[in-house]
Design a protein around this motif. Sequence first.
Motif: not given
Length: 701
Positions: A293-296, A301-309, A384-386
């Motif tokens: 879960l934390q890895f996903a 978080w670090h992939e912009p297209s994923f983070c925006m969605k 949460w993610v750091y």
Amino acid sequence: MPGPGVKGKAPKSKGRTSNSRGTAAFNSQGAGQIPAPAAPPPCQTLGEDEMTRCGQHATEGGRCKLHTKQYRVMYTKYKEASKTVDQVKQNKIIPTKEQIKSFRKHQASETISWLRKYVEAIRVERTGRDIHTKRLNIRGLVDDGHKIRLKLLTKEMAKAAEALDFLHRRLLEIHFADSGVDVDEWMKNLSDPKDKPDEVDDLADAFSTMKTKFGPAVSERHTAPASDAEAHDLIDVELQTEKAKMLQALRIVWDLEYQNQIIQNYGMIYETMDDADMVQFRDIQLVHHRMNLQFARRIIWHEPSFCMKALDKVSLQDLFESEDFGWEDILHFYQLFFADRHGFRVAWLKDALIEAVEMSRPSGAAKLANVGKLENRFPIVGGWVYNRAHTRTMTNKAWWYFMELLNFPADVENRLVRLCHNYDDIISFLSFSALGKMPPPSFCKCKDPIHDAMCHAARKHLSLSGIIITDIVGRQGPLPPPSPLPIPNRRAKKPGCVVWIEMESRAHIFGALRNEPDTFTEAFLEELCARPDLFQVVTRSETDPPLKVDAFGDGKDAALPCTRTREFEAPLADGVTCSNRGPWKVGVSAVDRLYGTGLVPGHLTNAARKTSKKGEASFFRFLDFPVKHFIIMDTVPGRLGAFLAVHVAWAALRAGGYAQGEFTPLKYAQASDKLFDKCAKERLSWMPDNWPKWETTKMGE
């Protein structure tokens, strides 16, 4: 009776019968046969397996009624999609990366809108042409125009997908800028670009990989039965079904019960476990689930297209099943999550594991804030993610889980070094490797099984003692011919003499010690210095001035060279016993083993060049703290590397207080057992009492 040339009906023959169904009619005496009309040809359409022919009769165009209707619907749909693709190509221009950098929010949003429609039209046309080629192509031939069109669509899909990625990055930059987040800090690339995997070019190949990994759990259809109207739209059925399969495969990321189902499908029978095994299995599974879960979340978080969605999504399932998360997103996430976990993403996995272990404690979810600073923690998809890598020392519990869950192969120790922020971290993972959590590196392998076991054992003892060993170089084959040797076809200057050559080559070990003053380090170096008959040593501290080294071994504050030769003249009968052999010519000095630039570069030269040779200086490629490097050579030339490794390990055992006196195999085995017991108790003391009890193999037995 009618005569020749006169038309008339012939009389009916007696015993003749007619068959109104068109079957053959026979003369009662068997004298003649009337052939029946030919049966309709079978439908030429292939089934979903692309191998089995349809069993129905063809009605028109070589297809049955159902497949004729399906063909017309499919053909119309992908031709309409083809028109859409051509219209967009004529009226729109896909923006470049430089142009996107200057886009404002409304420009980026509008461009994303029509690019998505463009990508969807390409996907529909590609799918339709693919079905046409593989299942409905009666002629069995694919014309050149069809092939050219598919190549064009593939290129356009890649261009559009790349532009969408840049546009999502731009939207995220605008979003973070409006929110007061430091965009440059967030966008900092935590990976080595050359380690990134290639993009997915062929969706079929990528999905085939998913089916190979998950087996029956993915290959089954998970969509509801299609209605009569939907069943005629082969393109829609194909796209929806395959997407449902891929989403089903990704359930393993967030659904713990589905993980249990997968484990059962692979033959795990819980009834065979006793209570302790079951408790351990469940604890490991829970940590593994939370790590995933934390890895996903880190990937998103670090992939912009994923983070925006993901900004307005409440869970991973909510994100994956949303309309915004398309085919390319699913496959890209799959690739980032499952592929090459031992590569550059191992740093994200390490951070995810640290958080998972913290969450697994009682009330662990509330303690996740203790892992890092609150200002670096952000909410995303229900967790949460750091935005920073964790730099604190990993606990023994975290290292055990990390190596247990990721199952590292041999020769990847250099990749784990990048996770270490101090010397204790390196010794921790080397110790767990010595305790059986990782196969031994290839530089420890010898041709002879006995010498192979000696090298493996010595390396484990040195790792558990706190010494890094990254290469063992020495003779592995049979003994070389005795030196000196006469040189054939070389004429001597002295009458009655021949030219002789004497050669020396010493086994050596390359590694590192703790750079800071340390009781064990000093004791180990004293053990080596006290035995010049066994060891020639060169050390190099990374905090010393450039090229400064310390050496000892031959009694002259220097070490004997690694290789050297000399030639002399003597009678053929006296060459072996001749004492006046002249000066040596150094081939490779001890310092050259560190800094040499010749045919065989030194270990530190390779480290400076960042050479990716397995096991050698590449071990220190990602090191971000100073160590004390060393070269230890055998004083006696021509001996096995395994012999040197065992005696260096014996020196470490003496320095650690596990052995005394001169080396004997029995003393060595007894000291080994003491070392393994002490280190195992220290490294595994965190294990719960209701887990199975651990045991170490006794070398003395």
